[in-house]
Design a protein around this motif. Structure first.
Motif, PDB file in Angstrom:
ATOM      1  N   GLN A 238     114.261  -1.524  46.048  1.00 43.46           N
ATOM      2  CA  GLN A 238     115.001  -2.638  46.638  1.00 43.46           C
ATOM      3  C   GLN A 238     116.480  -2.321  46.577  1.00 43.46           C
ATOM      4  OE1 GLN A 238     114.058  -6.835  45.883  1.00 43.46           O
ATOM      5  NE2 GLN A 238     116.087  -7.009  45.009  1.00 43.46           N
ATOM      6  N   SER A 239     117.192  -2.688  47.626  1.00 44.35           N
ATOM      7  CA  SER A 239     118.630  -2.485  47.668  1.00 44.35           C
ATOM      8  C   SER A 239     119.283  -3.738  48.230  1.00 44.35           C
ATOM      9  CB  SER A 239     118.965  -1.278  48.544  1.00 44.35           C
ATOM     10  OG  SER A 239     120.353  -1.118  48.622  1.00 44.35           O
ATOM     11  N   ILE A 240     120.262  -4.255  47.492  1.00 43.32           N
ATOM     12  CA  ILE A 240     121.022  -5.423  47.939  1.00 43.32           C
ATOM     13  C   ILE A 240     122.479  -4.991  48.060  1.00 43.32           C
ATOM     14  CG2 ILE A 240     121.738  -7.786  47.430  1.00 43.32           C
ATOM     15  CD1 ILE A 240     119.236  -8.020  45.674  1.00 43.32           C
ATOM     16  N   LEU A 241     123.019  -5.123  49.239  1.00 46.45           N
ATOM     17  CA  LEU A 241     124.412  -4.805  49.488  1.00 46.45           C
ATOM     18  C   LEU A 241     125.158  -6.133  49.585  1.00 46.45           C
ATOM     19  CD1 LEU A 241     126.586  -2.717  50.194  1.00 46.45           C
ATOM     20  CD2 LEU A 241     125.883  -2.960  52.573  1.00 46.45           C
ATOM     21  N   VAL A 242     126.134  -6.335  48.700  1.00 47.63           N
ATOM     22  CA  VAL A 242     126.910  -7.581  48.662  1.00 47.63           C
ATOM     23  C   VAL A 242     128.341  -7.268  49.078  1.00 47.63           C
ATOM     24  CG1 VAL A 242     127.665  -9.518  47.251  1.00 47.63           C
ATOM     25  CG2 VAL A 242     125.489  -8.394  46.747  1.00 47.63           C
ATOM     26  N   ILE A 243     128.788  -7.953  50.126  1.00 48.96           N
ATOM     27  CA  ILE A 243     130.171  -7.794  50.574  1.00 48.96           C
ATOM     28  C   ILE A 243     130.870  -9.133  50.364  1.00 48.96           C
ATOM     29  CG2 ILE A 243     131.676  -7.272  52.518  1.00 48.96           C
ATOM     30  CD1 ILE A 243     129.500  -5.461  53.564  1.00 48.96           C
TER      31      ILE A 243
ATOM     32  N   LEU B 187     118.209  -1.613  57.083  1.00 49.32           N
ATOM     33  CA  LEU B 187     118.235  -0.188  56.759  1.00 49.32           C
ATOM     34  C   LEU B 187     119.693   0.241  56.631  1.00 49.32           C
ATOM     35  CD1 LEU B 187     115.475   1.102  59.177  1.00 49.32           C
ATOM     36  CD2 LEU B 187     115.286   0.623  56.741  1.00 49.32           C
ATOM     37  N   ILE B 188     120.101   0.607  55.424  1.00 47.71           N
ATOM     38  CA  ILE B 188     121.502   0.924  55.144  1.00 47.71           C
ATOM     39  C   ILE B 188     121.826   2.345  55.598  1.00 47.71           C
ATOM     40  CG2 ILE B 188     123.201   1.221  53.304  1.00 47.71           C
ATOM     41  CD1 ILE B 188     121.688  -0.942  51.748  1.00 47.71           C
ATOM     42  N   ASP B 189     122.864   2.461  56.406  1.00 47.83           N
ATOM     43  CA  ASP B 189     123.393   3.754  56.828  1.00 47.83           C
ATOM     44  C   ASP B 189     124.580   4.062  55.909  1.00 47.83           C
ATOM     45  OD1 ASP B 189     124.486   5.975  58.024  1.00 47.83           O
ATOM     46  OD2 ASP B 189     124.493   5.128  60.053  1.00 47.83           O
TER      47      ASP B 189
ATOM     48  N   TYR C 143     125.112 -10.796  52.362  1.00 44.40           N
ATOM     49  CA  TYR C 143     124.071 -10.009  51.710  1.00 44.40           C
ATOM     50  C   TYR C 143     123.262  -9.243  52.761  1.00 44.40           C
ATOM     51  CZ  TYR C 143     125.066 -13.147  47.820  1.00 44.40           C
ATOM     52  OH  TYR C 143     125.681 -13.856  46.831  1.00 44.40           O
ATOM     53  N   TYR C 144     123.116  -7.939  52.531  1.00 45.03           N
ATOM     54  CA  TYR C 144     122.264  -7.091  53.348  1.00 45.03           C
ATOM     55  C   TYR C 144     121.152  -6.593  52.414  1.00 45.03           C
ATOM     56  CZ  TYR C 144     126.082  -7.026  56.724  1.00 45.03           C
ATOM     57  OH  TYR C 144     127.055  -7.391  57.625  1.00 45.03           O
ATOM     58  N   ILE C 145     119.919  -6.976  52.679  1.00 41.99           N
ATOM     59  CA  ILE C 145     118.818  -6.709  51.758  1.00 41.99           C
ATOM     60  C   ILE C 145     117.774  -5.827  52.418  1.00 41.99           C
ATOM     61  CG2 ILE C 145     116.983  -7.770  50.385  1.00 41.99           C
ATOM     62  CD1 ILE C 145     118.755 -10.239  50.220  1.00 41.99           C
ATOM     63  N   SER C 146     117.334  -4.805  51.693  1.00 41.07           N
ATOM     64  CA  SER C 146     116.210  -3.982  52.144  1.00 41.07           C
ATOM     65  C   SER C 146     115.233  -3.845  50.987  1.00 41.07           C
ATOM     66  CB  SER C 146     116.690  -2.604  52.607  1.00 41.07           C
ATOM     67  OG  SER C 146     117.201  -1.877  51.524  1.00 41.07           O
ATOM     68  N   ARG C 147     113.959  -3.761  51.341  1.00 43.85           N
ATOM     69  CA  ARG C 147     112.908  -3.688  50.330  1.00 43.85           C
ATOM     70  C   ARG C 147     111.776  -2.815  50.848  1.00 43.85           C
ATOM     71  NH1 ARG C 147     110.544  -9.122  47.853  1.00 43.85           N
ATOM     72  NH2 ARG C 147     112.409  -8.915  46.636  1.00 43.85           N
ATOM     73  N   ASN C 148     111.293  -1.935  49.990  1.00 40.37           N
ATOM     74  CA  ASN C 148     110.123  -1.119  50.285  1.00 40.37           C
ATOM     75  C   ASN C 148     108.997  -1.574  49.364  1.00 40.37           C
ATOM     76  OD1 ASN C 148     111.686   0.333  52.069  1.00 40.37           O
ATOM     77  ND2 ASN C 148     112.115   1.958  50.617  1.00 40.37           N
ATOM     78  N   THR C 149     107.835  -1.797  49.943  1.00 42.66           N
ATOM     79  CA  THR C 149     106.681  -2.214  49.154  1.00 42.66           C
ATOM     80  C   THR C 149     105.525  -1.262  49.403  1.00 42.66           C
ATOM     81  OG1 THR C 149     105.890  -3.700  50.898  1.00 42.66           O
ATOM     82  CG2 THR C 149     107.303  -4.669  49.212  1.00 42.66           C
ATOM     83  N   GLY C 150     104.599  -1.253  48.473  1.00 44.45           N
ATOM     84  CA  GLY C 150     103.391  -0.459  48.606  1.00 44.45           C
ATOM     85  C   GLY C 150     102.221  -1.238  48.046  1.00 44.45           C
ATOM     86  N   GLN C 151     101.054  -1.025  48.619  1.00 45.23           N
ATOM     87  CA  GLN C 151      99.861  -1.708  48.135  1.00 45.23           C
ATOM     88  C   GLN C 151      98.628  -0.895  48.490  1.00 45.23           C
ATOM     89  OE1 GLN C 151     100.275  -5.166  50.894  1.00 45.23           O
ATOM     90  NE2 GLN C 151      98.061  -5.058  50.966  1.00 45.23           N
ATOM     91  N   TYR C 152      97.593  -1.101  47.718  1.00 45.61           N
ATOM     92  CA  TYR C 152      96.295  -0.516  48.021  1.00 45.61           C
ATOM     93  C   TYR C 152      95.445  -1.592  48.679  1.00 45.61           C
ATOM     94  CZ  TYR C 152      97.624   3.380  45.067  1.00 45.61           C
ATOM     95  OH  TYR C 152      98.271   4.460  44.540  1.00 45.61           O
TER      96      TYR C 152
END
Length: 158
Positions: free
Chosen positions: A87-92, A30-32, A68-77
């Motif tokens: 999706q967010s990928i933070l590359v340092i 979770l990116i602050d 790499y700092y990776i976050s992903r939100n998914t949804g499904q029925y």
């Protein structure tokens, strides 16, 4: 009596509709934004990044030049496959001395869609059908001619 049936019907419909609601799931880092903006190229190093953001989701495999700092939100029925909604990928990136050289953010464009072939997996070798597999060795057993070969079997030297 009618009121009881009506209430029971409404309860069943509400229960059925709850199965159609979308299930949301958050995975990863979770990116602050405040902490992220405090990371400055040329100022920070690996140690200060680890203290500020924590350990990365994963690091570059061979040169340890990127975290790499990776976050992903998914949804499904109900019983459907989950679909990525965000999706967010933070590359340092670091130089050889360990100083930060670049802070980069990537998003949904990094998701690759892979469709494997469902029919069969291509392999090297001889194509054969069921009957060749089943009856292919008939007559070749014992026809090898000993340890030095010289036989006339189907797969042996001629």
């Amino acid at each position: 009596m009618r009121r009881g049936i009506l209430l029971a019907g409404l309860a069943v419909m509400a229960l059925g509709a709850s199965g159609c609601s979308r299930i949301q799931q958050n995975q990863g880092y979770l990116i602050d934004e405040t902490l992220l903006t405090s990371i400055q190229p040329g100022v920070d190093n690996r140690e200060s990044v680890a203290k500020t953001l924590g350990r990365p989701t994963f690091a570059a495999q061979f040169d340890d030049g990127e975290w790499y700092y990776i976050s992903r939100n998914t949804g499904q029925y109900a019983f459907a496959r989950p679909k990525v909604t965000q999706q967010s990928i933070l590359v340092i990136s670091f130089d050889k001395a360990g100083a930060v050289t670049k802070v980069e953010r990537r998003g949904m464009e990094q998701i690759a869609r892979i469709d494997p072939v469902k029919d069969k997996t291509p392999t090297l070798g001889r194509d054969s059908n069921f009957f060749e597999d089943l009856f292919g060795n008939i007559g070749s057993v014992g026809a090898g001619g000993g340890p030095m070969g010289g036989g006339t079997g189907r797969d042996g030297p001629k």
